[in-house]
Scaffold this motif. Structure first.
Motif, PDB file in Angstrom:
ATOM      1  N   LEU A  23      16.278 -20.354   0.998  1.00  0.00           N
ATOM      2  CA  LEU A  23      14.878 -20.059   0.701  1.00  0.00           C
ATOM      3  C   LEU A  23      14.616 -18.574   0.512  1.00  0.00           C
ATOM      4  CD1 LEU A  23      13.250 -22.497   3.273  1.00  0.00           C
ATOM      5  CD2 LEU A  23      13.464 -22.839   0.806  1.00  0.00           C
ATOM      6  N   LYS A  24      15.668 -17.777   0.532  1.00  0.00           N
ATOM      7  CA  LYS A  24      15.487 -16.335   0.372  1.00  0.00           C
ATOM      8  C   LYS A  24      14.849 -16.028  -0.983  1.00  0.00           C
ATOM      9  CE  LYS A  24      18.027 -11.963   0.299  1.00  0.00           C
ATOM     10  NZ  LYS A  24      19.364 -11.305   0.404  1.00  0.00           N
ATOM     11  N   GLN A  25      13.700 -15.352  -0.953  1.00  0.00           N
ATOM     12  CA  GLN A  25      12.966 -14.910  -2.140  1.00  0.00           C
ATOM     13  C   GLN A  25      12.447 -16.056  -3.016  1.00  0.00           C
ATOM     14  OE1 GLN A  25      16.110 -12.246  -3.290  1.00  0.00           O
ATOM     15  NE2 GLN A  25      14.991 -10.454  -2.543  1.00  0.00           N
ATOM     16  N   THR A  26      12.438 -17.270  -2.449  1.00  0.00           N
ATOM     17  CA  THR A  26      11.686 -18.371  -3.069  1.00  0.00           C
ATOM     18  C   THR A  26      10.524 -18.783  -2.177  1.00  0.00           C
ATOM     19  OG1 THR A  26      12.986 -20.207  -2.135  1.00  0.00           O
ATOM     20  CG2 THR A  26      13.791 -19.201  -4.175  1.00  0.00           C
ATOM     21  N   ALA A  27      10.608 -18.470  -0.877  1.00  0.00           N
ATOM     22  CA  ALA A  27       9.494 -18.623   0.057  1.00  0.00           C
ATOM     23  C   ALA A  27       9.298 -17.256   0.705  1.00  0.00           C
ATOM     24  CB  ALA A  27       9.792 -19.691   1.107  1.00  0.00           C
ATOM     25  N   TYR A  28       8.130 -16.673   0.520  1.00  0.00           N
ATOM     26  CA  TYR A  28       7.877 -15.318   0.995  1.00  0.00           C
ATOM     27  C   TYR A  28       6.380 -15.109   1.085  1.00  0.00           C
ATOM     28  CZ  TYR A  28       6.942 -14.516  -3.957  1.00  0.00           C
ATOM     29  OH  TYR A  28       6.430 -14.598  -5.232  1.00  0.00           O
ATOM     30  N   PHE A  47      13.698 -11.223  -9.587  1.00  0.00           N
ATOM     31  CA  PHE A  47      12.539 -11.272  -8.697  1.00  0.00           C
ATOM     32  C   PHE A  47      12.957 -10.975  -7.255  1.00  0.00           C
ATOM     33  CE2 PHE A  47      11.631 -14.642 -12.000  1.00  0.00           C
ATOM     34  CZ  PHE A  47      10.739 -13.875 -12.736  1.00  0.00           C
ATOM     35  N   PRO A  48      13.259  -9.722  -6.948  1.00  0.00           N
ATOM     36  CA  PRO A  48      13.689  -9.369  -5.583  1.00  0.00           C
ATOM     37  C   PRO A  48      12.513  -9.280  -4.613  1.00  0.00           C
ATOM     38  CG  PRO A  48      13.642  -7.410  -6.961  1.00  0.00           C
ATOM     39  CD  PRO A  48      13.319  -8.559  -7.862  1.00  0.00           C
ATOM     40  N   TYR A  49      11.933 -10.442  -4.301  1.00  0.00           N
ATOM     41  CA  TYR A  49      10.758 -10.505  -3.435  1.00  0.00           C
ATOM     42  C   TYR A  49      11.112 -10.149  -2.002  1.00  0.00           C
ATOM     43  CZ  TYR A  49       8.342 -12.729  -7.307  1.00  0.00           C
ATOM     44  OH  TYR A  49       7.768 -12.977  -8.521  1.00  0.00           O
ATOM     45  N   PRO A  50      10.103  -9.917  -1.164  1.00  0.00           N
ATOM     46  CA  PRO A  50      10.382  -9.611   0.241  1.00  0.00           C
ATOM     47  C   PRO A  50      11.204 -10.729   0.890  1.00  0.00           C
ATOM     48  CG  PRO A  50       8.079  -9.171  -0.271  1.00  0.00           C
ATOM     49  CD  PRO A  50       8.655  -9.853  -1.472  1.00  0.00           C
ATOM     50  N   ASP A  51      12.184 -10.319   1.684  1.00  0.00           N
ATOM     51  CA  ASP A  51      13.015 -11.287   2.399  1.00  0.00           C
ATOM     52  C   ASP A  51      12.364 -11.555   3.757  1.00  0.00           C
ATOM     53  OD1 ASP A  51      15.003 -12.943   3.268  1.00  0.00           O
ATOM     54  OD2 ASP A  51      16.529 -11.385   3.493  1.00  0.00           O
ATOM     55  N   ASN A  52      11.181 -12.158   3.724  1.00  0.00           N
ATOM     56  CA  ASN A  52      10.420 -12.387   4.954  1.00  0.00           C
ATOM     57  C   ASN A  52      10.007 -13.847   5.095  1.00  0.00           C
ATOM     58  OD1 ASN A  52       8.449 -12.573   2.976  1.00  0.00           O
ATOM     59  ND2 ASN A  52       7.224 -10.854   3.698  1.00  0.00           N
ATOM     60  N   GLY A  53      10.822 -14.740   4.520  1.00  0.00           N
ATOM     61  CA  GLY A  53      10.523 -16.162   4.552  1.00  0.00           C
ATOM     62  C   GLY A  53      10.985 -16.827   5.828  1.00  0.00           C
ATOM     63  N   PRO A  54      11.227 -18.145   5.778  1.00  0.00           N
ATOM     64  CA  PRO A  54      11.597 -18.889   6.980  1.00  0.00           C
ATOM     65  C   PRO A  54      12.930 -18.485   7.585  1.00  0.00           C
ATOM     66  CG  PRO A  54      10.787 -20.370   5.276  1.00  0.00           C
ATOM     67  CD  PRO A  54      10.960 -19.030   4.637  1.00  0.00           C
ATOM     68  N   ALA A  58      18.902   3.130  -7.723  1.00  0.00           N
ATOM     69  CA  ALA A  58      18.741   1.677  -7.623  1.00  0.00           C
ATOM     70  C   ALA A  58      19.353   1.177  -6.323  1.00  0.00           C
ATOM     71  CB  ALA A  58      19.386   0.997  -8.820  1.00  0.00           C
ATOM     72  N   ILE A  59      18.681   0.230  -5.679  1.00  0.00           N
ATOM     73  CA  ILE A  59      19.211  -0.354  -4.443  1.00  0.00           C
ATOM     74  C   ILE A  59      20.053  -1.590  -4.720  1.00  0.00           C
ATOM     75  CG2 ILE A  59      17.333   0.548  -3.024  1.00  0.00           C
ATOM     76  CD1 ILE A  59      16.058  -2.258  -3.127  1.00  0.00           C
ATOM     77  N   ALA A  60      20.006  -2.105  -5.957  1.00  0.00           N
ATOM     78  CA  ALA A  60      20.817  -3.261  -6.327  1.00  0.00           C
ATOM     79  C   ALA A  60      21.064  -3.249  -7.816  1.00  0.00           C
ATOM     80  CB  ALA A  60      20.128  -4.556  -5.917  1.00  0.00           C
ATOM     81  N   SER A  61      22.263  -3.654  -8.217  1.00  0.00           N
ATOM     82  CA  SER A  61      22.622  -3.853  -9.619  1.00  0.00           C
ATOM     83  C   SER A  61      23.460  -5.121  -9.674  1.00  0.00           C
ATOM     84  CB  SER A  61      23.413  -2.664 -10.170  1.00  0.00           C
ATOM     85  OG  SER A  61      22.609  -1.512 -10.239  1.00  0.00           O
ATOM     86  N   THR A  62      22.935  -6.148 -10.326  1.00  0.00           N
ATOM     87  CA  THR A  62      23.556  -7.468 -10.271  1.00  0.00           C
ATOM     88  C   THR A  62      23.793  -8.007 -11.670  1.00  0.00           C
ATOM     89  OG1 THR A  62      22.321  -7.901  -8.232  1.00  0.00           O
ATOM     90  CG2 THR A  62      23.358  -9.787  -9.320  1.00  0.00           C
ATOM     91  N   ALA A  83       0.823  -1.217   0.000  1.00  0.00           N
ATOM     92  CA  ALA A  83       0.000   0.000   0.000  1.00  0.00           C
ATOM     93  C   ALA A  83       0.849   1.255   0.000  1.00  0.00           C
ATOM     94  CB  ALA A  83      -0.942   0.003   1.204  1.00  0.00           C
ATOM     95  N   ILE A  84       2.092   1.153   0.475  1.00  0.00           N
ATOM     96  CA  ILE A  84       2.920   2.362   0.609  1.00  0.00           C
ATOM     97  C   ILE A  84       4.291   2.219  -0.044  1.00  0.00           C
ATOM     98  CG2 ILE A  84       1.755   3.169   2.689  1.00  0.00           C
ATOM     99  CD1 ILE A  84       4.061   1.971   4.333  1.00  0.00           C
ATOM    100  N   SER A  85       4.560   1.103  -0.693  1.00  0.00           N
ATOM    101  CA  SER A  85       5.855   0.928  -1.347  1.00  0.00           C
ATOM    102  C   SER A  85       5.718  -0.021  -2.526  1.00  0.00           C
ATOM    103  CB  SER A  85       6.905   0.399  -0.354  1.00  0.00           C
ATOM    104  OG  SER A  85       6.519  -0.849   0.174  1.00  0.00           O
ATOM    105  N   GLN A  86       6.715   0.017  -3.409  1.00  0.00           N
ATOM    106  CA  GLN A  86       6.692  -0.805  -4.624  1.00  0.00           C
ATOM    107  C   GLN A  86       8.105  -0.999  -5.128  1.00  0.00           C
ATOM    108  OE1 GLN A  86       3.794  -2.103  -6.688  1.00  0.00           O
ATOM    109  NE2 GLN A  86       5.644  -3.288  -7.144  1.00  0.00           N
ATOM    110  N   ARG A  87       8.431  -2.203  -5.545  1.00  0.00           N
ATOM    111  CA  ARG A  87       9.717  -2.460  -6.189  1.00  0.00           C
ATOM    112  C   ARG A  87       9.510  -2.660  -7.682  1.00  0.00           C
ATOM    113  NH1 ARG A  87      13.770  -6.246  -2.470  1.00  0.00           N
ATOM    114  NH2 ARG A  87      14.168  -4.611  -0.919  1.00  0.00           N
ATOM    115  N   VAL A  88      10.549  -2.353  -8.443  1.00  0.00           N
ATOM    116  CA  VAL A  88      10.578  -2.645  -9.864  1.00  0.00           C
ATOM    117  C   VAL A  88      11.986  -3.103 -10.209  1.00  0.00           C
ATOM    118  CG1 VAL A  88      11.100  -0.236 -10.478  1.00  0.00           C
ATOM    119  CG2 VAL A  88      10.148  -1.788 -12.204  1.00  0.00           C
ATOM    120  N   SER A  89      12.100  -4.125 -11.034  1.00  0.00           N
ATOM    121  CA  SER A  89      13.418  -4.536 -11.521  1.00  0.00           C
ATOM    122  C   SER A  89      13.426  -4.440 -13.039  1.00  0.00           C
ATOM    123  CB  SER A  89      13.769  -5.953 -11.051  1.00  0.00           C
ATOM    124  OG  SER A  89      13.010  -6.924 -11.734  1.00  0.00           O
TER     125      SER A  89
END
Length: 559
Positions: free
Chosen positions: A265-270, A253-260, A111-115, A69-75
């Motif tokens: 599982l970083k950014q594959t489970a979120y 796909f820099p998904y939220p890092d809020n998994g287990p 940009a917060i990341a360039s890979t 609701a208050i933020s958005q990422r784009v890659s």
């Protein structure tokens, strides 16, 4: 049949030749067909040239944050350095171009990341991520990405509402194969049917070869501009793994890092909460790794147990119940299915089997057309198909199949409202295949309703708590499949009379009264056996309404 042939209207010589020669051209007095005799076929344009990056951004995709609701990422991908990669954003104006944004309206975000990712085509592709913060809920924004000189087109998206609001999302099973030819029409047809969709869920196997630059390029081309304006919620399939997770996955796909919490599982489970729906993505590719499965299972239960959202959608690649008899995922089924059922997950969206299947646990069945359990779906969007093979690993594990399809491509449209979720699967040409409606009240009680047909709204669908009764005794009656508030006439009728009317008509018998279906479309009532009932005769409870004409099993009056 024998009408005189009408003369052609006057037209240009070229138009006449086109009509006669199916595209032949007249050049120097010679008719040249589509392929001149002996002409060599043109060479295939090299993949390394087709997909080569440049300073101009491509492969733009919206990625949800944990607070959409208050933020958005784009890659995006571009030949740009970490120092120059950037984005600009403003509240969506009525016009751009000659109409320049007012001073201070545009916010620049570094940009917060360039890979960089080494590719199979002999060059590196560099992916950049920008995050917009401090946004207003339910607000349309315009953004672009670039390096300060080379920019993408301006593109719009709308932030999520702060609380519940109705919205639609799209779900795809495996794209994986024929991504450059057969998949694009599926993606475009789905978006054409739901241009207002707020998210797209991909249940894994987006591509076939985990680290193929060509295939990732084809996948992004298939989605085109859609990816830049609709949030993407994807989980990896087995084809996103090759000696480990695809090197493309996390940069794209820099998904939220809020998994287990496990690095693997970083950014594959979120998880993402979006306008009253909790989306949970799981990585079923690690089902043979006991520690990673245990971690995901505990994390999943925590998310389901403490869930402020009314609706819950879980997605992973390997199905709980497989449509094809040659596949089986016992660890997924043993560890996750009990939690999905216990906590009332609404939809489980899966892939892997390259066919369509939709069903539920047998124990959840309430009537011919209604159950109150989890709706499990397997689907495919790409052009590679597997046979159903009777689906033994679905029906052999306590579940039932309600709809199947093989040798076809599908997409799914899911519309979320306050008290309902409407689900429809359509073929690539837009035709309907399957659908159902989930109703849920504020207590969390739910019914999952098939689409009504002339065949499934008649017959023996009323349940009773006893089939042997005395006169004036109470019989508990229940039935499902109505619209909320639908008026239902309750009749006590002789079984022979009901049979004469085909179980769906006639006014003979005793009218007990009228009832209204509750918010879940169910009738639960006690019926007193009329004193006029004859000892030894058999009767049925007949429910007559606008949408259904259904009866109970035979009830014998003993005295």
């Amino acid at each position: 049949m024998n009408e005189p042939r009408k003369p052609w209207p006057l037209r240009s010589r070229q138009a006449k030749l086109a009509a006669i020669g199916a595209g032949a051209l007249l050049i120097g007095g010679l008719a040249i067909g589509p392929a001149a005799v002996g002409a060599a076929a043109p060479p295939k344009y090299p993949a390394a040239e087709q997909h080569k990056p440049s300073p101009v951004p491509d492969r733009m995709i919206l990625i949800p944050t944990a607070s959409p609701a208050i933020s958005q990422r784009v890659s995006w991908r571009a030949e740009a350095t970490a120092d120059t990669a950037q984005a600009e954003i403003l509240v969506a104006p009525r016009a751009l171009g000659q109409v320049q944004p007012t001073a201070g309206a545009v916010t620049n975000v570094k940009a917060i990341a360039s890979t960089p990712v080494n590719t199979t085509l002999g060059y590196a592709s560099t992916y950049h991520t920008a995050e917009f913060t401090g946004l207003q809920p339910d607000t349309r924004y315009t953004y672009r990405v670039g390096d300060g000189t080379n920019w993408s087109p301006w593109t719009d998206f709308t932030t999520a509402a702060a609380g519940f609001e109705p919205f639609s999302f799209i779900y795809y099973g495996d794209a994986q194969n024929y991504i450059d030819s057969a998949v694009p029409r599926v993606f475009r047809q789905a978006f054409g049917d739901r241009p207002q969709a707020k998210a797209i869920v991909n249940a894994g196997d987006l591509i076939d070869s985990a680290n193929s630059e060509e295939q990732w390029g084809q996948w992004f081309q298939a989605g085109g501009f859609i990816d830049g304006q609709v949030n993407n919620i994807s989980v990896p399939g087995n084809h996103e793994y090759s000696g480990g997770l695809s090197t493309f996955w996390r940069p794209q796909f820099p998904y939220p890092d809020n998994g287990p919490g496990n690095a693997e599982l970083k950014q594959t489970a979120y998880t993402v909460d979006y306008q009253g729906v909790r989306f949970i993505g799981l990585d079923s590719n690690v089902q043979s790794n006991a520690s990673l499965m245990t971690a995901q299972t505990a994390w999943l239960e925590g998310l389901l147990k403490d869930n402020p959202n009314k609706w819950t959608v879980v997605t992973f690649h390997h199905p709980v119940y497989s449509t094809t008899g040659t596949r089986n995922n016992p660890n997924v089924r043993a560890q996750w299915a009990p939690l999905l059922e216990k906590y009332g997950v609404d939809l489980v969206l899966q892939g892997h089997d390259h066919s369509y299947g939709r069903g539920n646990q047998v124990a959840a069945r309430k009537s011919t057309t209604v159950h109150n359990g989890v709706a499990y779906v397997v689907s495919v969007s790409g052009g590679k198909m597997y046979a159903l093979n009777n689906g033994e690993n679905w029906t052999g594990n306590g579940a039932e199949v309600r709809s199947t399809a093989q040798n076809t491509q599908l997409y799914q449209l899911i519309d979320v409202a306050e008290d309902t979720i409407t689900f429809e699967a359509r073929y690539a040409n837009g035709e309907h295949h399957d659908g159902f409606l989930i109703r849920k009240n504020d207590k969390g009680e739910r019914t999952v309703n098939e689409i009504r047909t002339a065949e499934n709204t008649v017959g023996e669908q009323v349940t009773v708590d006893k089939t042997s009764v005395r006169r004036m005794e109470q019989v508990k009656v229940s039935a499902f499949g109505y619209d909320p508030g639908e008026k239902v006439a309750v009749w006590w009728r002789e079984q022979d009379d009901d049979a004469r009317h085909g179980g769906q008509g006639g006014r003979n018998g005793t009218l007990i009264g009228y009832e209204k279906a509750d918010e879940l479309g169910r009738i639960e009532e006690s019926v007193r056996v009329p004193s006029s009932s004859k000892r030894g005769d058999t009767y049925v409870v007949y429910l007559d309404s606008r949408h259904q004409k259904i009866t109970s099993p035979a009830i014998t009056v003993t005295r």
